[in-house]
Design an enzyme around this catalytic site. Structure first.
Site, short mmCIF file in Angstrom:
data_model
loop_
_atom_site.label_atom_id
_atom_site.label_comp_id
_atom_site.label_asym_id
_atom_site.label_seq_id
_atom_site.Cartn_x
_atom_site.Cartn_y
_atom_site.Cartn_z
N SER A 219 -19.51 11.78 72.82
CA SER A 219 -20.44 11.63 71.48
C SER A 219 -20.68 10.35 71.29
O SER A 219 -21.88 10.00 70.86
CB SER A 219 -19.99 12.31 70.21
N ARG B 22 -26.46 4.84 69.90
CA ARG B 22 -25.21 4.83 70.45
C ARG B 22 -25.25 4.89 71.86
O ARG B 22 -24.31 4.40 72.76
CB ARG B 22 -24.56 6.30 69.87
N GLU C 240 -7.44 8.52 64.22
CA GLU C 240 -8.16 7.24 63.91
C GLU C 240 -7.16 6.06 63.44
O GLU C 240 -7.53 4.94 63.70
CB GLU C 240 -9.42 7.70 63.03
N PHE D 102 -15.19 8.76 60.05
CA PHE D 102 -13.77 8.43 60.27
C PHE D 102 -13.37 6.91 60.90
O PHE D 102 -12.11 6.64 60.11
CB PHE D 102 -13.39 9.41 61.40
N HIS E 54 -22.73 7.91 64.73
CA HIS E 54 -23.10 9.36 63.82
C HIS E 54 -23.07 8.70 62.40
O HIS E 54 -22.69 9.44 61.45
CB HIS E 54 -22.20 10.20 64.07
N ASP F 50 -24.47 19.04 61.51
CA ASP F 50 -23.02 18.90 61.02
C ASP F 50 -22.75 18.96 59.70
O ASP F 50 -21.53 19.30 58.97
CB ASP F 50 -22.21 17.73 61.74
N ARG G 59 -26.93 8.58 65.47
CA ARG G 59 -26.68 9.85 66.71
C ARG G 59 -28.07 10.07 67.36
O ARG G 59 -28.30 10.28 68.39
CB ARG G 59 -26.53 11.10 66.01
#
Lengths: 311, 271
Positions: A34, A7, A55, A80, A106, A114, A164
């Site tokens: 993020s 990322r 989204e 998402f 992620h 998470d 991530r």
């Protein structure tokens, strides 16, 4: 060994691309710190849109921006970016084949703490099933950088799967990404390990383990999941007679499936699949989770030995 | 600029073309196509900057039929403008046709967005308006929504974004006929006060009789003057308008016409 998250490489490349190409616009859904699109946002605020935690609208607005002539990158977490707005990606981006790049971060279980709600293990499967969609999974930060640059210049829908956590850098600065080509990183005769994403590094380590035990393993980086390099896979199915796939994704619908589909059509051989075994993720440290879900160099080597012996 | 008589004539032709297409196709959505005739006539032949000879022209205004099941009305308008040949009208919904059951931008020039999955066209229209803003262009974007379509959550995500981004080149038109497939809007899912909803999201809201040519011209002119925020026009319409036995009957949302229905509808529209 130097580590960088894919990322991070994406965000840096995007910010540089913004200078070269004024057509690029970037959308995010309240996760720009993020996803690292904040690096682009800082440089080009007039071409960055924070769409809020919405989204679905982000995906449809991306389609509209593409109709209006922009090159669009949209980012969110993989769960998402692909799941929440799947049908919008289908009908408003892929069906009309618009120039929208979905760069999702992620992805996989290495999201970590998470937990399962945020760990996408099915995104490759659903993106791969869409006509007109291309799917890319970089093995390290260098490849993520090259893929981002390639996608900025390549017309049409694409899905870029990013992680991530920091991962080992495998390629040096002169690495050239060849879209649609599975790259043979190490040759071998007894078994072929075909991997994508962070499992490529583990595949290379597994090949080292196998070498110590006298098993010659080829390692292939299948970083373009679609269009899939059937030629290389079929060639190694024939050469090695056994394949182990390794991916940080469900064993349903991802790289393992793409390989199995290919060999079933072209050159049947046994295929062992290392991946998430039809389960959701859970909270934990990324390294703990990889071990808990069997995504390790030892698991790859074990499966490869078994297949090499019984082929 | 077109005269009222010309626009009335275009609307009449659009209605006749819709019934001709749907009668031949033996499937499709008559109710929610017929009620668009005046709105499309006024937009395409008076309000919009649009050149039927060059549908990709850079300075064009965009029309997105977010309620994609009204495709026959869109095709009829494009036919009236000369973008579609007469013989092609008979191919609606047939294999290989450019006139897909729902609009497909890859197949037919003049279709700006592939729509049919409700709610998305409006959000796409917002994206186009954002692109025009990035490029500093004045092109206007018109999105036609059904009232039942307002059930979709993405409509309100897009509304929030349009106001937040000050998309004053964006104009939503709600085709408010009060009916959706399963019945009256408020029996299926209460819509409440549509105008108040859009206003509270930050739109400048207008109300109009969706079959009154003069009133439509007037309201589009007013909407064009709105600055710094998007406009929403709530157009009161009659589903199935122009064919007496289809008017205000949710049964005619997507029902194929029998040969008798087809003949009766044609007779009414030609009379």
């Amino acid at each position: 060994m130097e580590k960088i998250a894919t990322r991070e490489a994406y965000g840096k490349a995007l910010a540089e691309l913004g200078k070269e190409d004024p057509a690029i616009v970037v959308l995010d859904a309240d996760l720009s710190k993020s996803t690292k699109t904040n690096l682009f946002a800082k440089e080009f605020p007039e071409r960055f849109f924070d769409m809020g935690i919405a989204e679905s609208n982000m995906a449809a607005a991306a389609a509209g921006l593409a109709i209006g002539g922009q090159t669009v990158f949209m980012s969110s977490f993989a769960v998402f970016a692909t799941g929440r707005c799947f049908e919008i990606i289908r009908n408003s981006i892929c069906y009309p084949k618009l120039n929208v790049k979905i760069a999702a971060t992620h992805a996989g279980i290495t999201v970590g703490e998470d937990g399962g709600s945020h760990q996408s293990v099915e995104d490759i499967a659903i993106m791969r099933a869409l006509p007109n969609m291309r799917v890319f999974v970089p093995a390290d930060g260098v490849e993520a950088d090259r893929m981002t640059r390639y996608l900025a210049k390549s017309e049409g829908p694409a899905y870029l799967r990013l992680g991530r956590s920091g991962q080992p850098v495998l390629f040096n600065d002169d690495y050239q990404f060849e879209p649609g080509k599975a790259a043979v990183l190490r040759d071998g005769d007894d078994v072929a390990i075909i991997a994508c994403g962070l499992m490529v590094a583990k595949a290379l380590e597994a090949a080292d383990l196998l070498k110590e035990e006298g098993v010659s393993a080829a390692v292939i980086n299948a970083s373009t999941l679609k269009p899939f390099d059937e030629e290389t896979v079929a060639a190694y199915a024939e050469k090695c007679g056994a394949i182990v796939t390794a991916e940080e994704h469900s064993v349903i619908g991802g790289l393992g499936s793409a390989v199995a589909e290919t060999v079933a059509k072209r050159c049947p051989c046994r295929v062992g699949m290392i991946g998430v075994d039809d389960l959701f993720g859970q909270s934990g440290r990324p390294d703990e989770l990889l071990t808990a879900y069997g995504l390790t160099k030892e698991a790859i080597a074990e499966k490869a030995k078994e297949l090499a012996k019984t082929k | 600029m077109a005269t009222k008589n010309e626009l009335t004539e275009k609307a009449k032709n659009i209605r006749r073309d819709i019934i001709e297409m749907l009668g031949q196709a033996k499937s499709g959505h008559p109710g929610g196509s017929l009620d668009l005739a005046e709105i499309l006539s006024v937009l395409y032949f008076d309000v919009m900057n649009y050149d039927f000879g060059d549908p990709q022209k850079e300075d064009r205004d965009y029309l997105i039929l977010s309620k994609g099941h009204g495709a026959p009305a869109l095709y009829a308008a494009l036919y009236e403008g000369g973008l579609i040949e007469e013989e092609e009208l008979a191919t609606l919904r047939r294999l290989g046709s450019r006139l897909q059951g729902h609009p497909d931008r890859k197949k037919l020039p003049g279709v700006e967005a592939s729509t049919g999955s409700l709610g998305q066209g409006f959000a796409i229209a917002g994206g186009i308006a954002m692109a025009m803003k990035v490029q500093g262009k004045p092109n206007r974007v018109y999105a036609i929504l059904g009232d039942g379509e307002l059930d979709e959550g993405i409509v309100w995500e897009a509304a929030m974004s349009a106001a937040h981004n000050h998309l004053d080149h964006l104009c939503a038109i709600v085709d408010h006929n009060g009916l959706q497939i399963d019945g009256a809007n408020d029996d299926v899912m209460s819509l409440g006060d549509i105008g108040a909803k859009f206003a509270s999201f930050g739109f400048e809201v207008f109300h109009v009789d969706g079959h009154d040519i003069d009133a439509l011209k007037d309201v589009f002119a007013k909407a064009k003057e709105v600055r710094e925020k998007p406009a929403a026009i709530i157009a009161e319409t009659v589903k199935g308008k122009g064919v007496s036995f289809m008017e205000n009957d949710p049964g005619w949302h997507g029902k194929p016409m029998s040969d008798q229905d087809f003949a009766a509808a044609k007779a009414e529209l030609e009379g």
